[in-house]
Design a protein around this motif. Structure first.
Motif, PDB file in Angstrom:
ATOM      1  N   PHE A 173       5.277   4.784  -6.403  1.00 52.05           N
ATOM      2  CA  PHE A 173       6.638   4.852  -5.891  1.00 52.05           C
ATOM      3  C   PHE A 173       7.141   6.291  -5.932  1.00 52.05           C
ATOM      4  CE2 PHE A 173      11.249   4.532  -6.002  1.00 52.05           C
ATOM      5  CZ  PHE A 173      11.458   3.763  -4.873  1.00 52.05           C
ATOM      6  N   GLY A 174       6.875   6.978  -7.040  1.00 54.91           N
ATOM      7  CA  GLY A 174       7.264   8.385  -7.140  1.00 54.91           C
ATOM      8  C   GLY A 174       6.602   9.231  -6.077  1.00 54.91           C
ATOM      9  N   ALA A 175       5.351   8.913  -5.793  1.00 57.60           N
ATOM     10  CA  ALA A 175       4.618   9.649  -4.769  1.00 57.60           C
ATOM     11  C   ALA A 175       5.186   9.386  -3.380  1.00 57.60           C
ATOM     12  CB  ALA A 175       3.141   9.267  -4.816  1.00 57.60           C
ATOM     13  N   ALA A 176       5.838   8.241  -3.207  1.00 58.76           N
ATOM     14  CA  ALA A 176       6.380   7.868  -1.903  1.00 58.76           C
ATOM     15  C   ALA A 176       7.787   8.414  -1.661  1.00 58.76           C
ATOM     16  CB  ALA A 176       6.397   6.346  -1.780  1.00 58.76           C
ATOM     17  N   THR A 177       8.404   8.987  -2.690  1.00 62.82           N
ATOM     18  CA  THR A 177       9.802   9.394  -2.548  1.00 62.82           C
ATOM     19  C   THR A 177      10.039  10.406  -1.436  1.00 62.82           C
ATOM     20  OG1 THR A 177       9.565  11.018  -4.323  1.00 62.82           O
ATOM     21  CG2 THR A 177      10.474   8.874  -4.926  1.00 62.82           C
ATOM     22  N   THR A 178       9.102  11.284  -1.189  1.00 63.27           N
ATOM     23  CA  THR A 178       9.280  12.276  -0.123  1.00 63.27           C
ATOM     24  C   THR A 178       9.406  11.592   1.233  1.00 63.27           C
ATOM     25  OG1 THR A 178       8.057  13.919  -1.387  1.00 63.27           O
ATOM     26  CG2 THR A 178       8.288  14.320   0.969  1.00 63.27           C
ATOM     27  N   ASN A 204       0.802  -1.223   0.000  1.00 61.88           N
ATOM     28  CA  ASN A 204       0.000   0.000   0.000  1.00 61.88           C
ATOM     29  C   ASN A 204       0.834   1.272   0.000  1.00 61.88           C
ATOM     30  OD1 ASN A 204      -2.362  -1.405  -0.058  1.00 61.88           O
ATOM     31  ND2 ASN A 204      -2.790  -1.198   2.123  1.00 61.88           N
ATOM     32  N   PHE A 205       2.036   1.228   0.548  1.00 62.38           N
ATOM     33  CA  PHE A 205       2.842   2.441   0.665  1.00 62.38           C
ATOM     34  C   PHE A 205       3.291   2.965  -0.693  1.00 62.38           C
ATOM     35  CE2 PHE A 205       7.241   4.164   1.207  1.00 62.38           C
ATOM     36  CZ  PHE A 205       6.847   5.418   1.620  1.00 62.38           C
ATOM     37  N   ASP A 206       3.906   2.093  -1.487  1.00 55.11           N
ATOM     38  CA  ASP A 206       4.439   2.573  -2.765  1.00 55.11           C
ATOM     39  C   ASP A 206       4.075   1.691  -3.953  1.00 55.11           C
ATOM     40  OD1 ASP A 206       6.027   0.383  -2.410  1.00 55.11           O
ATOM     41  OD2 ASP A 206       7.924   1.450  -2.405  1.00 55.11           O
ATOM     42  N   GLY A 207       3.175   0.742  -3.754  1.00 58.47           N
ATOM     43  CA  GLY A 207       2.732  -0.099  -4.860  1.00 58.47           C
ATOM     44  C   GLY A 207       3.553  -1.351  -5.065  1.00 58.47           C
ATOM     45  N   ILE A 208       4.692  -1.454  -4.407  1.00 51.74           N
ATOM     46  CA  ILE A 208       5.574  -2.601  -4.539  1.00 51.74           C
ATOM     47  C   ILE A 208       5.634  -3.290  -3.177  1.00 51.74           C
ATOM     48  CG2 ILE A 208       7.918  -3.357  -5.097  1.00 51.74           C
ATOM     49  CD1 ILE A 208       8.158  -0.636  -6.665  1.00 51.74           C
ATOM     50  N   PRO A 209       5.325  -4.591  -3.089  1.00 48.93           N
ATOM     51  CA  PRO A 209       5.382  -5.261  -1.791  1.00 48.93           C
ATOM     52  C   PRO A 209       6.758  -5.089  -1.138  1.00 48.93           C
ATOM     53  CG  PRO A 209       4.342  -6.686  -3.402  1.00 48.93           C
ATOM     54  CD  PRO A 209       4.919  -5.510  -4.162  1.00 48.93           C
ATOM     55  N   GLU A 258      -0.059   2.953 -20.307  1.00 53.01           N
ATOM     56  CA  GLU A 258       0.475   1.815 -19.537  1.00 53.01           C
ATOM     57  C   GLU A 258       0.011   1.947 -18.092  1.00 53.01           C
ATOM     58  OE1 GLU A 258       2.504  -0.709 -20.520  1.00 53.01           O
ATOM     59  OE2 GLU A 258       2.784  -0.069 -22.592  1.00 53.01           O
ATOM     60  N   TRP A 259      -1.321   1.986 -17.884  1.00 48.70           N
ATOM     61  CA  TRP A 259      -1.877   2.327 -16.581  1.00 48.70           C
ATOM     62  C   TRP A 259      -1.296   1.508 -15.430  1.00 48.70           C
ATOM     63  CZ3 TRP A 259      -3.630   5.895 -13.730  1.00 48.70           C
ATOM     64  CH2 TRP A 259      -4.222   5.598 -12.514  1.00 48.70           C
ATOM     65  N   GLU A 260      -1.324   0.162 -15.517  1.00 46.70           N
ATOM     66  CA  GLU A 260      -0.881  -0.654 -14.382  1.00 46.70           C
ATOM     67  C   GLU A 260       0.584  -0.398 -14.041  1.00 46.70           C
ATOM     68  OE1 GLU A 260      -1.900  -4.763 -14.105  1.00 46.70           O
ATOM     69  OE2 GLU A 260      -3.867  -4.422 -15.007  1.00 46.70           O
ATOM     70  N   LYS A 261       1.436  -0.404 -15.044  1.00 50.57           N
ATOM     71  CA  LYS A 261       2.867  -0.160 -14.801  1.00 50.57           C
ATOM     72  C   LYS A 261       3.087   1.257 -14.285  1.00 50.57           C
ATOM     73  CE  LYS A 261       4.459  -3.319 -18.392  1.00 50.57           C
ATOM     74  NZ  LYS A 261       5.079  -3.413 -19.704  1.00 50.57           N
ATOM     75  N   MET A 262       2.462   2.203 -14.925  1.00 54.22           N
ATOM     76  CA  MET A 262       2.659   3.601 -14.539  1.00 54.22           C
ATOM     77  C   MET A 262       2.052   3.903 -13.173  1.00 54.22           C
ATOM     78  SD  MET A 262       4.626   4.947 -16.670  1.00 54.22           S
ATOM     79  CE  MET A 262       4.515   6.654 -16.172  1.00 54.22           C
ATOM     80  N   TYR A 263       0.966   3.201 -12.823  1.00 53.84           N
ATOM     81  CA  TYR A 263       0.360   3.405 -11.510  1.00 53.84           C
ATOM     82  C   TYR A 263       1.348   2.995 -10.420  1.00 53.84           C
ATOM     83  CZ  TYR A 263      -2.862   3.135  -7.588  1.00 53.84           C
ATOM     84  OH  TYR A 263      -3.455   3.305  -6.364  1.00 53.84           O
ATOM     85  N   ASN A 281       0.564   2.812   5.234  1.00 55.05           N
ATOM     86  CA  ASN A 281       0.239   1.471   4.764  1.00 55.05           C
ATOM     87  C   ASN A 281      -1.193   1.051   5.074  1.00 55.05           C
ATOM     88  OD1 ASN A 281       2.625  -0.043   3.542  1.00 55.05           O
ATOM     89  ND2 ASN A 281       3.542   1.027   5.258  1.00 55.05           N
ATOM     90  N   ALA A 282      -1.966   1.908   5.718  1.00 53.20           N
ATOM     91  CA  ALA A 282      -3.318   1.548   6.121  1.00 53.20           C
ATOM     92  C   ALA A 282      -4.210   1.193   4.938  1.00 53.20           C
ATOM     93  CB  ALA A 282      -3.939   2.671   6.943  1.00 53.20           C
ATOM     94  N   LYS A 283      -4.067   1.930   3.860  1.00 55.73           N
ATOM     95  CA  LYS A 283      -4.861   1.662   2.664  1.00 55.73           C
ATOM     96  C   LYS A 283      -4.121   2.243   1.466  1.00 55.73           C
ATOM     97  CE  LYS A 283      -7.578   5.801   3.483  1.00 55.73           C
ATOM     98  NZ  LYS A 283      -8.880   6.384   3.664  1.00 55.73           N
ATOM     99  N   PRO A 284      -4.414   1.743   0.274  1.00 52.31           N
ATOM    100  CA  PRO A 284      -3.745   2.294  -0.911  1.00 52.31           C
ATOM    101  C   PRO A 284      -4.018   3.794  -1.051  1.00 52.31           C
ATOM    102  CG  PRO A 284      -4.906   0.276  -1.467  1.00 52.31           C
ATOM    103  CD  PRO A 284      -5.323   0.645  -0.071  1.00 52.31           C
ATOM    104  N   THR A 285      -3.027   4.495  -1.568  1.00 53.26           N
ATOM    105  CA  THR A 285      -3.189   5.932  -1.801  1.00 53.26           C
ATOM    106  C   THR A 285      -4.252   6.135  -2.878  1.00 53.26           C
ATOM    107  OG1 THR A 285      -0.854   6.211  -1.300  1.00 53.26           O
ATOM    108  CG2 THR A 285      -1.937   8.045  -2.402  1.00 53.26           C
ATOM    109  N   PRO A 286      -5.189   7.046  -2.663  1.00 58.73           N
ATOM    110  CA  PRO A 286      -6.230   7.299  -3.669  1.00 58.73           C
ATOM    111  C   PRO A 286      -5.613   7.697  -5.018  1.00 58.73           C
ATOM    112  CG  PRO A 286      -6.764   8.405  -1.604  1.00 58.73           C
ATOM    113  CD  PRO A 286      -5.363   7.880  -1.472  1.00 58.73           C
ATOM    114  N   ILE A 287      -6.237   7.261  -6.097  1.00 60.19           N
ATOM    115  CA  ILE A 287      -5.728   7.505  -7.450  1.00 60.19           C
ATOM    116  C   ILE A 287      -5.461   8.982  -7.728  1.00 60.19           C
ATOM    117  CG2 ILE A 287      -6.313   7.342  -9.911  1.00 60.19           C
ATOM    118  CD1 ILE A 287      -7.580   4.600  -9.250  1.00 60.19           C
ATOM    119  N   PRO A 288      -6.365   9.910  -7.404  1.00 58.58           N
ATOM    120  CA  PRO A 288      -6.069  11.320  -7.690  1.00 58.58           C
ATOM    121  C   PRO A 288      -4.812  11.820  -6.957  1.00 58.58           C
ATOM    122  CG  PRO A 288      -8.401  11.050  -7.202  1.00 58.58           C
ATOM    123  CD  PRO A 288      -7.732   9.743  -6.892  1.00 58.58           C
TER     124      PRO A 288
END
Length: 160
Positions: free
Chosen positions: A107-112, A45-50, A97-102, A63-70
Motif C-alpha cells: 500500500f505504501g508503495a502504491a501511494t505515488t 495486485n495493485f496495493d495488496g488489498i482487494p 510481521e512479514w504478511e502484515k507488513m508486506y 494490476n497485471a501481477k503482484p509487485t515483486p518483493i524487492p
C-alpha cells in the motif's frame, strides 16, 4: 435494502476534494455507450488489498501481477523515509510481521500512483479507486442536490 455504499457517489460531488478532471472522467467517460462496472478492475495486485479501480493503461499494468518483493521493500523504505519513519522500524516490521507488513508495504508503495490520480488528477500516471457503480454516475452534483435526489428517489421507490 438495509444499507447502501455511497463512497464513489459522494466522491463525485462538487464538494469532494477529488480533482474535477477525475470527477468528470468518472461521470462522463469517453466510452461508447458510457461506463459500466466492466470499466473497472478488481484485484489485490495493485496495493495488496482487494479493491476496485478505474480501468486505464496505468491501472491495467499495475494490476497485471503482484509487485515483486524487492520493489515493494524499496518503495516501502522510500515511503517510510518521506514520512520520517526510522529505517530500523520499517525493516524490523518487515522481518517480524512479514504478511502484515508486506500488505502495508504494498500500500505504501502504491501511494505515488494513488496521489497522482486523487490529488493531482493525473489519470495517465495515477490509479483511481472507484466502485462498480461507476457506470451509474452521470453527473457531478452538490452534496445537497445529491441528498435531495436520493431522498426523492427513495420515496418514489418505496411507493412502488
Amino acid at each position: 435494502a438495509d444499507g447502501i455504499a455511497m463512497g464513489s457517489r459522494f466522491a463525485t460531488t462538487l464538494e469532494s476534494p477529488l480533482p474535477l478532471h477525475v470527477k468528470t472522467s468518472i461521470s462522463n467517460p469517453h466510452l461508447d455507450g458510457g461506463a459500466t462496472e466492466s470499466d473497472t478492475i478488481y484485484s489485490k495486485n495493485f496495493d495488496g488489498i482487494p479493491a476496485r479501480v478505474m480501468k486505464s493503461a496505468t491501472s491495467i499494468k499495475a494490476n497485471a501481477k503482484p509487485t515483486p518483493i524487492p520493489v515493494v521493500i524499496y518503495r516501502a523504505i522510500e515511503a517510510a523515509r518521506k514520512m520520517n519513519i526510522p529505517l530500523w522500524k520499517a525493516i524490523g516490521g518487515l522481518m517480524t510481521e512479514w504478511e502484515k507488513m508486506y500488505i502495508i508495504a504494498q500500500f505504501g508503495a502504491a501511494t505515488t500512483a494513488i496521489q497522482s490520480a486523487t490529488v493531482d488528477g493525473d489519470l495517465d500516471k495515477g490509479v483511481q479507486f472507484i466502485g462498480q457503480t461507476m457506470g451509474l454516475i452521470n453527473d457531478v452534483p452538490s452534496v445537497d442536490e445529491l441528498c435531495k435526489k436520493i431522498i426523492r428517489e427513495a420515496k418514489i421507490t418505496s411507493r412502488e
